[in-house]
Write a protein that holds these residues in place. Structure first.
Motif, short mmCIF file in Angstrom:
data_model
loop_
_atom_site.label_atom_id
_atom_site.label_comp_id
_atom_site.label_asym_id
_atom_site.label_seq_id
_atom_site.Cartn_x
_atom_site.Cartn_y
_atom_site.Cartn_z
N LEU A 269 0.85 -1.20 0.00
CA LEU A 269 0.00 0.00 0.00
C LEU A 269 0.88 1.25 0.00
CD1 LEU A 269 -2.45 -1.09 2.84
CD2 LEU A 269 -3.05 -0.88 0.44
N THR A 270 0.38 2.30 -0.66
CA THR A 270 1.11 3.57 -0.69
C THR A 270 0.14 4.71 -0.46
OG1 THR A 270 2.63 2.67 -2.35
CG2 THR A 270 2.61 5.05 -2.12
N GLY A 271 0.48 5.64 0.39
CA GLY A 271 -0.40 6.78 0.59
C GLY A 271 0.19 7.81 1.53
N SER A 272 -0.49 8.94 1.60
CA SER A 272 -0.03 10.07 2.42
C SER A 272 -0.06 9.68 3.90
CB SER A 272 -0.98 11.26 2.21
OG SER A 272 -2.20 11.00 2.87
N THR A 273 0.42 10.56 4.73
CA THR A 273 0.44 10.26 6.16
C THR A 273 -0.99 10.05 6.68
OG1 THR A 273 0.58 12.61 6.62
CG2 THR A 273 2.62 11.42 6.63
N ALA A 274 -1.94 10.84 6.20
CA ALA A 274 -3.33 10.66 6.65
C ALA A 274 -3.86 9.29 6.19
CB ALA A 274 -4.22 11.77 6.09
N TYR A 275 -3.48 8.87 4.99
CA TYR A 275 -3.89 7.56 4.48
C TYR A 275 -3.32 6.46 5.37
CZ TYR A 275 -3.92 3.51 1.31
OH TYR A 275 -4.09 2.27 0.76
N ILE A 276 -2.05 6.60 5.74
CA ILE A 276 -1.40 5.59 6.58
C ILE A 276 -2.15 5.48 7.92
CG2 ILE A 276 0.74 5.09 7.87
CD1 ILE A 276 2.26 6.30 5.40
N VAL A 277 -2.47 6.64 8.50
CA VAL A 277 -3.20 6.64 9.78
C VAL A 277 -4.54 5.93 9.62
CG1 VAL A 277 -4.33 8.14 11.48
CG2 VAL A 277 -2.06 8.75 10.60
N LYS A 278 -5.26 6.24 8.55
CA LYS A 278 -6.59 5.63 8.33
C LYS A 278 -6.49 4.12 8.16
CE LYS A 278 -8.92 9.63 6.46
NZ LYS A 278 -8.30 10.45 5.43
N GLN A 279 -5.48 3.65 7.44
CA GLN A 279 -5.34 2.20 7.25
C GLN A 279 -5.14 1.50 8.59
OE1 GLN A 279 -5.88 0.71 4.29
NE2 GLN A 279 -6.28 2.81 3.66
N ILE A 280 -4.33 2.07 9.42
CA ILE A 280 -4.05 1.44 10.73
C ILE A 280 -5.32 1.48 11.59
CG2 ILE A 280 -2.67 1.62 12.86
CD1 ILE A 280 -1.02 0.70 10.43
N GLU A 281 -6.01 2.61 11.58
CA GLU A 281 -7.22 2.73 12.40
C GLU A 281 -8.28 1.72 11.98
OE1 GLU A 281 -8.15 6.89 12.11
OE2 GLU A 281 -6.82 7.40 13.77
N ALA A 282 -8.31 1.38 10.68
CA ALA A 282 -9.35 0.48 10.18
C ALA A 282 -8.93 -1.00 10.25
CB ALA A 282 -9.67 0.85 8.73
N ALA A 283 -7.67 -1.27 10.57
CA ALA A 283 -7.18 -2.65 10.49
C ALA A 283 -7.61 -3.46 11.72
CB ALA A 283 -5.66 -2.65 10.38
N PRO A 284 -7.89 -4.75 11.56
CA PRO A 284 -8.31 -5.58 12.70
C PRO A 284 -7.13 -5.90 13.63
CG PRO A 284 -8.19 -6.90 10.70
CD PRO A 284 -7.90 -5.48 10.29
N PRO A 285 -7.42 -6.25 14.89
CA PRO A 285 -6.35 -6.65 15.80
C PRO A 285 -5.53 -7.79 15.19
CG PRO A 285 -8.46 -6.52 16.96
CD PRO A 285 -8.76 -6.34 15.50
N GLY A 286 -4.27 -7.81 15.49
CA GLY A 286 -3.41 -8.86 14.96
C GLY A 286 -2.78 -8.49 13.62
N SER A 287 -3.20 -7.36 13.02
CA SER A 287 -2.60 -6.93 11.74
C SER A 287 -1.11 -6.62 11.95
CB SER A 287 -3.29 -5.67 11.21
OG SER A 287 -4.66 -5.92 11.02
N GLN A 288 -0.35 -6.83 10.91
CA GLN A 288 1.10 -6.59 11.01
C GLN A 288 1.54 -5.63 9.90
OE1 GLN A 288 3.58 -10.10 11.37
NE2 GLN A 288 1.78 -11.32 11.87
N TRP A 289 2.29 -4.63 10.29
CA TRP A 289 2.67 -3.58 9.33
C TRP A 289 4.14 -3.21 9.44
CZ3 TRP A 289 -1.22 -2.08 6.14
CH2 TRP A 289 -2.54 -2.23 6.59
#
Ligand code: 13P
Ligand code: SF4
Length: 383
Positions: A269-289
């Motif tokens: 995935l590629t995106g701005s800092t706001a995009y990165i924040v949104k992806q993490i906020e929406a990800a389920p527990p146990g996600s790895q980044w």
């Protein structure tokens, strides 16, 4: 920006402890009340972010600045080009303050107005009959934004670059060449994602005649990418992605588009800092980044989301040293001076620059707001 000098702070600010600084900033902020708004970019230190009324990426913060009404001061916890844009987008009476004048941006410093004027003249001479639309990344001086506004172009940020390029390329029945300042990587990554192969892009080196290109290469290209980069994001390399994949096969790699094209190609995935924040906020527990951006944002996300595994894409020192200059001491000094009626470190863009930079910034805000606006919705002139 390099010429700007930050005066040494009065000794007292170096002697205060962190808790004392916190108390004093809180007090000054309370007393200034609605007269003051503090804006904080995602790359700021946690101790500074704590005092921000709004936190965001450069697009969100420019929109927040434009929305402020009836205030007197904006203290911008970010870097110089962001404070300049805030000054342009707020009412004339609002003072925008950068707590440390040394908080510049090495990428923004990679394009100056003289170089831009030479590039423009050479491109016009080399490509007669072609419409060249200049687009500048937010990470550029107000002078470059003004040039762009005066020559039919717009500002973009990492969160709306594609929409702005689509707007530019839709002009003149698609027969357009884009001159993109100053981040070659954002330009290349976005154009490639839009379907333009790399051989439709040339790099413009401002230290060489014709940017280091042949006349025919310039005439052929759809994109002329300024040879600038972010010293932080350029530290991430494709082998860092390989190493993460080998060590953590289930981990997703997410990077900022200021990273090199080779890194973006390997990322999930590629995106701005706001995009990165949104992806993490929406990800389920146990996600790895594994994330490729400035370290303060990554460590904050890791702390805020202990239910996920979040690491920095590499152990390179991916810290923006200029963002890091904004600290509690400088913030305290700035707000206490405001309380005493002294406006320190005001960032003021001169009226001519402001006039055309406003057009370039407002075009960007209009494009983002409505997807693909009609030409009549895009600001053309200012009073
Ligand atoms: P964004 O805030 O647009 O993600 O940009 C990152 C950056 O480098 C700011 O200087
Ligand atoms: Fe400039 Fe890079 Fe720092 Fe952003 S992270 S302010 S682009 S040097």
């Amino acid at each position: 920006m390099a010429h700007v000098w930050q005066q040494p702070l009065p000794q007292i600010y170096n002697q205060l402890s962190e808790p004392e600084l916190r108390v004093r900033i809180t007090l000054a902020k309370e007393q200034l009340g609605k007269r003051l708004v503090i804006l904080g970019h995602h790359y700021q230190q946690d101790q500074v972010i704590e005092f921000a009324d709004f936190v965001g990426d450069s697009f969100e913060l420019s929109r927040k600045a434009a929305e402020q009404k009836g205030i007197e001061y904006v203290v911008f916890c970010g870097v110089h080009f962001m404070a300049e844009s805030a000054d342009i987008l707020t009412d004339e009476e609002v003072s925008v303050i950068l707590p440390d004048l040394g908080a510049g941006c090495s990428m923004a410093d990679m394009a100056n107005l003289d170089q831009t004027l030479i590039a423009w003249e050479q491109l016009q001479e080399t490509c007669p009959g072609q419409l060249i639309v200049p687009i500048t990344y937010m990470n550029s001086s107000a002078a470059i934004k003004s040039f762009v506004g005066e020559h039919g172009g717009a500002v973009c940020t990492s969160s709306n670059c594609r929409a702005v390029l689509e707007w530019a390329l839709a002009q003149a029945n698609g027969k357009v060449k884009v001159l993109f300042f100053p981040d070659q990587h954002l330009g290349r990554n976005t154009a490639y994602a839009m379907g333009y192969p790399l051989d439709r892009m040339v790099l413009w080196d401002p230290h060489q005649d014709l940017g280091g290109n042949s006349e025919s290469a310039l005439r052929e290209a759809d994109f002329v990418l300024w040879k600038g980069h972010c010293s932080v994001h350029q530290l991430f390399r494709p082998e860092h992605v390989d190493q993460v994949r080998e060590k953590y096969p289930d981990m997703k790699v997410m990077v900022h588009p200021e990273c090199r094209w080779e890194v973006v190609q390997k990322a999930d995935l590629t995106g701005s800092t706001a995009y990165i924040v949104k992806q993490i906020e929406a990800a389920p527990p146990g996600s790895q980044w594994a994330i490729g951006t400035e370290v303060h944002l990554i460590t904050r996300l890791a702390r805020q989301h202990p239910e996920q595994k979040i690491i920095v894409l590499s152990d390179c020192q991916c810290l923006c040293t200029t963002m890091f200059r904004i600290d509690l001491k400088h913030l305290c000094w700035a707000v206490e001076n405001l309380l005493a009626g002294n406006v320190v470190n005001e960032i003021k863009v001169d009226p001519h620059t402001r006039k055309y930079a406003t057009i370039a910034l407002e075009r960007m805000l209009t494009i983002k707001a409505s997807g693909t606006p009609t030409p009549s919705q895009i600001p053309q002139t200012v009073d």
